[in-house]
Design an enzyme around this catalytic site. Structure first.
Site, PDB file in Angstrom:
ATOM      1  CD  GLN B 198      -2.841  -1.212   2.584  1.00 10.28           C
ATOM      2  OE1 GLN B 198      -2.709  -2.226   3.679  1.00 10.28           O
ATOM      3  NE2 GLN B 198      -3.074  -0.203   2.523  1.00 10.28           N
ATOM      4  CG  PHE B 229      -7.815  -5.342   4.035  1.00 10.24           C
ATOM      5  CD1 PHE B 229      -9.249  -4.795   3.739  1.00 10.24           C
ATOM      6  CD2 PHE B 229      -7.569  -6.949   3.825  1.00 10.24           C
ATOM      7  CE1 PHE B 229     -10.141  -6.104   2.452  1.00 10.24           C
ATOM      8  CE2 PHE B 229      -7.617  -8.059   3.105  1.00 10.24           C
ATOM      9  CZ  PHE B 229      -9.010  -6.965   2.131  1.00 10.24           C
ATOM     10  CD  GLU B 233      -0.042   2.798   6.503  1.00 14.11           C
ATOM     11  OE1 GLU B 233      -1.596   2.411   6.368  1.00 14.11           O
ATOM     12  OE2 GLU B 233      -0.163   3.452   7.162  1.00 14.11           O
ATOM     13  NE  ARG B 311      -6.920   7.096  11.728  1.00 14.37           N
ATOM     14  CZ  ARG B 311      -8.165   8.417  11.561  1.00 14.37           C
ATOM     15  NH1 ARG B 311      -9.296   8.770  11.060  1.00 14.37           N
ATOM     16  NH2 ARG B 311      -7.327   9.294  10.747  1.00 14.37           N
ATOM     17  NE  ARG B 343     -12.036  -1.745   5.454  1.00 14.41           N
ATOM     18  CZ  ARG B 343     -12.908  -2.745   4.361  1.00 14.41           C
ATOM     19  NH1 ARG B 343     -12.713  -4.129   4.542  1.00 14.41           N
ATOM     20  NH2 ARG B 343     -13.935  -1.826   3.220  1.00 14.41           N
ATOM     21  CG  PHE B 345      -4.039   4.178  10.939  1.00 20.78           C
ATOM     22  CD1 PHE B 345      -3.527   2.918  10.872  1.00 20.78           C
ATOM     23  CD2 PHE B 345      -3.794   4.779  12.002  1.00 20.78           C
ATOM     24  CE1 PHE B 345      -2.509   3.121  10.695  1.00 20.78           C
ATOM     25  CE2 PHE B 345      -2.374   5.313  11.915  1.00 20.78           C
ATOM     26  CZ  PHE B 345      -1.696   4.491  11.995  1.00 20.78           C
ATOM     27  CB  THR B 451      -3.849  12.216  12.721  1.00 15.52           C
ATOM     28  OG1 THR B 451      -2.904  11.112  13.215  1.00 15.52           O
ATOM     29  CG2 THR B 451      -5.030  11.728  13.209  1.00 15.52           C
ATOM     30  CB  ALA B 520      -6.166   7.962   6.532  1.00 14.32           C
ATOM     31  CD  GLU B 721      -9.483   4.016   7.584  1.00 16.24           C
ATOM     32  OE1 GLU B 721      -8.818   3.415   8.094  1.00 16.24           O
ATOM     33  OE2 GLU B 721      -9.584   4.858   7.660  1.00 16.24           O
TER      34      GLU B 721
END
Ligand code: FES
Ligand code: FES
Lengths: 161, 766
Positions: B198, B229, B233, B311, B343, B345, B451, B520, B721
């Site tokens: 990703q 998902f 990442e 988060r 997903r 996060f 964020t 995100a 998400e």
């Protein structure tokens, strides 16, 4: 190593395999038919389903040598002879029965096997039949819908949506 | 215009015929090497001796590398250089890579890796929240606290007060395609990396560090993933770095694919959480003050634990206006896989906490759980935007200016016939001693933006060729969510052409640099805008050229229906492109976008971290067997807000898939580590992913008819998400069914496996 011969998607094919070579590895590595996927390596996910002598088989549970002389069909052999999409393939496309697509070849092969034995399955029968095919993306809704549509049934009522 | 149309996924025809290529499907050059990691069998300790000779002499083995053999950086961390690619002598979890084997086949490498003889000096592992707190094993130098108002005073003054604890498990991503990378060495020490990732830019960055070369010597290409998902990442760094180092060392192409067991054992998962709450409320259930203690096990390395835990704090309010709130976050280091993005996060974990509180309050007061939620909702955006309501702010000081869940809830309850069904369920339960039904509701308000503010940027590259065909590239990655299709629809709309003219191409760090992860939920917001900017630059150049040629004002040049109208003249887009080429107009442009109006002070926990919120609500009915705890989802109704949808078919598919995955997290998907820190659920035989027969028997999904009040791409909203959270409705339905068995609150924990449902039934009975 031994030479193994089988008919794959209507063509005579042969390749080298050890006794322990799995059918899925033989198809992917020897014959370069990479549409058959490996999702779990342990016969749970159904991404590797192919047809051997007309039966749906998880290609990671069978040795290539066991398919010696057999009639094997993979997702690459599912289109119509003129290259257009088969009814099942078209239904997955039209009803959005895929996202990442990794489960799709196995789903198509399982769906074809189901419809061969049971041309007009109920929704519950489709769901039950697909228990051995995992999809992590779609939530299955559109896959069920696609298979119902491919069987020529009205899908407007699938799961009351 | 092709935006807003329910067009199928661009790769559909490739997927159904088996032609779509994932990394492991790229034709491998004849001399390709394959890798496998040798991993730690203990959770914590030091390697005292390592005999790798049996590995080196195993059939097919070409090279075996340990940390000492790595030429440059030994690090695959996306954050603070605390994650060696190969262990430097200490080990921190069962499954940590210690050495890597290169062999002539995937199986040869795996078989060889199993032959190592490693001895360890073992230490007692830190595995649980309690152990980590007791040992002071904190990331981020201790707990983080954000607050609003005077929570202690509000709690003391509240008419009712309740304390509770909610435990929730983590989650294995189980992207159906496990991690994979392939590296092809190039001239002069350069490499090309194909990765199921990703985050191509991060792969590029980490591979460059591992090879000791600048980023311009590394090109990363990612056409698609078989699911991500969040699990792709940061977790693909190790494979790409290992392949790159060995490719350069041997001069041969190198591939690595994790076997599923390895993938589940080595890579990180969703963070599990414990949430303790202390809440004060009035007779209507309105919260007066609330204190949350969030504990999460981050695993052995930092990875993305800080933003994930942030988060969770940022979603501790979910849809509810809290006047006095204190949220304390404990980010703990444990000897387990390094928990990572998944997903939502951290958002779902934070939301789940307050949803449990709502449910608990309702049970305590004997009120309808939906009514309690409604009295706590934020104010609707109408009065807020009209200036009639003030103080509609989150615990982190952001004004909520787009809330619509009150309206959405009303519609859902009416459409799904809530009141009648609730009464019918009560009747049914009165008549059935063994089977019990339950109904559960959950709303979501989800903040959209990274964020870490600087990540909210994207680039695109668009070419128009002289035959009118269009080449589109952007920094987002395709993991099945339909991002490429959506962005292609945007590009086609800008040029007024059919989407079939737009060629979608693989994400490539050589075309668009410095990209953010596709994460995100921001993929289409960011990349759609960047692509639009690129297309508009080309379109403006074309319009200027054509206006001049035809002596008409540029405002009278229009691109629509596959035609370009220049004043009273009309030509095909193809003719327009050819004309512009002949008149020496540049038909290639980059586009760039950064999300406006963000400001976020993480240390204080104050500001506007999100551009906007996405909303959704779900109502689910279940039945449980009170003798066994077994259960089924009978019906789910969902209404979800995607603004003005860029593609309703793809968006609905996201909602459906997210719901099932979210329900899986809270019901069947259980990760079990034993007291040695070994993950015992490392295959789908023991880790239960929802199957086709587990999905709701009746499943109604509707998209809310609205538009994003913020100026996003065609006023759409993110979708990846937010709907994941709607799976909570299934959990609360199970809790409701358990509550029908007796007078007590069932205190159900997640995942609500049959065993936990059975325990909850016992607790309800008392
Ligand atoms: S790879 Fe064969 S069933 Fe999963
Ligand atoms: S579409 Fe991704 S696993 Fe089914």
């Amino acid at each position: 190593m031994a030479t193994i011969k089988m008919t794959v998607n209507g063509r005579e094919r042969s390749g080298e395999a050890e006794g322990r070579t799995l059918l899925v590895d033989f198809l992917r590595q020897e014959l370069n038919l990479t549409g058959t996927h490996v999702g779990c390596d342990t016969s749970q996910c159904g991404a590797c389903v192919v047809h051997v002598n007309g039966e749906a088989v998880k290609a990671c549970t069978m040795f290539a040598a066991e398919a010696e002389g057999a009639e094997v069909v993979t997702v690459e052999g599912m289109a119509n002879p003129d290259g257009s999409l088969s009814v099942i393939q078209q239904a997955f496309q039209d009803h959005h029965g895929l996202q990442c697509g990794f489960c799709t070849p196995g789903m198509i092969m399982s769906a074809a096997a189901l419809l061969k034995d049971n041309p007009k399955p109920t929704e519950a029968e489709v769901r039950h039949y697909l228990e051995g095919n995992i999809c992590r993306c779609t939530g299955y809704h559109n896959i069920v819908k696609a298979i119902m549509a491919a069987s020529g049934q009205d899908v407007s009522a699938v799961a009351a949506e | 215009m092709s935006v807003t149309k329910p067009l199928p996924h661009d790769s559909g025809p490739l997927h159904v015929t088996g032609q779509a290529r994932y990394v492991d499907d790229i034709p491998t050059p004849a001399n390709c090497l394959h890798l496998a990691f040798g991993t730690s069998s203990i959770a914590r300790g030091t390697v005292t001796a390592m005999d790798l000779d049996p590995v080196r002499t195993a059939p097919g083995v070409v090279a075996v590398l340990t940390a000492d053999d790595l030429p440059f950086a030994n690090d695959v961390s996306p954050s603070i250089h605390d994650e060696p690619l190969l262990s430097v002598g200490t080990v921190h979890y069962v499954g940590q890579p210690i050495f890597v084997v290169a062999a002539t086949s995937h199986h040869a490498a795996r078989r060889a890796a199993a032959k190592a003889r490693i001895t360890y000096a073992e230490e007692a592992p830190i595995l649980t929240v309690d152990q980590a707190v007791a040992a002071g094993q904190y990331f981020d130098d201790g707990p983080r606290v954000w607050q609003k108002g005077d929570t202690d005073a509000a709690l003391a003054a509240a008419p009712h007060r309740l304390r509770g604890r909610l435990e929730m498990g983590g989650q294995e991503h189980f992207y159906l395609e496990s991690h994979a990378s392939m590296v092809a060495p190039q001239e002069g020490g350069d490499v090309v990396v194909y990765s199921s990732t990703q985050h191509p830019t991060e792969i590029q960055h980490k591979v460059a560090e591992a090879l000791g070369v600048p980023m311009n010597a590394v090109r990363v290409e990612a056409r698609r993933m078989g699911g991500g998902f969040g699990g792709k990442e940061s977790q693909g760094n190790a494979l790409a770095c290992a392949c790159a180092v060995i490719a350069v060392k041997t001069g041969r192409p190198v591939k690595m694919r994790y076997d599923r067991d390895d993938d589940m054992t080595i890579t990180g998962k969703r963070h599990d959480f414990r949430i303790d709450y202390d809440v004060g409320f009035d007779d209507t259930g309105r919260i007066k003050g609330i204190d949350f203690q969030q504990y999460t096990r981050g695993g052995w390395a930092l990875d993305l634990t800080i933003p994930v835990a942030d988060r969770a704090m940022l979603h501790a309010d979910n849809a509810y206006l809290l006047d006095h709130a204190r949220i304390t976050s404990h980010r703990l280091r444990t000897n387990t896989q390094s928990a990572t993005a998944y997903r939502g996060f951290g958002g779902p974990q934070g939301i789940f906490g307050i949803e449990r509180v709502m449910d608990h309050i309702a049970h305590t007061l004997g009120l309808d759980p939906i009514a309690v939620r409604q009295v706590n909702y934020y104010h609707n955006m109408g009065p807020v935007r009209a200036g009639k309501v003030s103080g509609n702010t989150t615990p982190y000081g952001m004004e909520v200016r787009d809330f619509i869940l009150d309206e959405m809830t009303e519609k859902l309850l009416a459409d799904a016939n809530y009141a009648d069904r609730k009464a019918a369920i009560a009747d049914w339960n009165a008549k059935n001693p063994i089977l019990k039904r339950g109904i559960g509701f959950s709303p979501v308000k989800f903040g959209i933006s990274f964020t870490l503010t600087h990540l909210n940027q994207a680039g695109a590259l668009v070419h128009v060729y002289q035959d009118g065909s269009i080449h589109l590239n952007h920094g987002g990655t395709e993991m099945g969510q339909g991002l490429f299709q959506k962005v292609a629809q945007v590009a086609a709309s800008r040029f007024g052409v059919d989407v079939s003219l737009v060629k979608i191409t693989a994400t490539d760090t050589g075309k668009v640099p410095n990209t953010s992860a596709t994460a995100a939920s921001s993929g289409s917001d960011l990349n759609g805008m960047a692509a639009k900017a690129a297309c508009d630059t080309i379109r403006d150049r074309m319009a200027n050229c054509l206006a001049e040629l035809h002596q008409c004002p540029v405002e009278r040049v229009r691109f629509e229906d596959g035609k370009v109208r220049v004043g009273d003249n009309e030509m095909t887009f193809e003719q327009a492109a050819a004309t512009c080429y002949q008149n020496r107009v540049s038909l290639s442009a980059t586009g760039f976008y950064k999300t406006p109006d963000l400001s976020w002070d993480r240390a204080k926990g104050q500001g506007r971290p999100f551009f906007y919120f996405s909303h959704g609500a779900a109502l689910t009915e279940v039945v449980i067997d009170t003798l066994t705890g077994e259960n089924r989802i009978l019906r789910t109704d969902i209404i979800h807000d995607v603004g003005r949808s860029l593609n309703p078919a793809l968006d609905k598919g996201q909602v459906e898939g997210a719901f099932v995955q979210g329900a899986g997290w809270l019901t069947t998907e259980e990760l079990v580590w034993d007291d040695k820190g070994r993950l015992r659920t490392h295959a789908p035989s023991t880790y239960k992913i929802p199957a086709c027969s587990d999905r709701p028997e009746v499943f109604n999904v509707e998209l809310w008819d609205g538009e994003n009040p913020e100026a996003t791409i065609y006023r759409s909203k993110a979708v990846g998400e937010p709907p994941f959270n709607l799976g909570m409705s299934a959990f609360f339905a199970l809790s409701d069914a358990a509550a029908a068995c007796g007078p007590n609150y069932p205190m159900l924990d997640a995942p609500a496996t049959a065993e936990r449902v059975l325990q909850a039934v016992k607790r309800a009975r008392g």
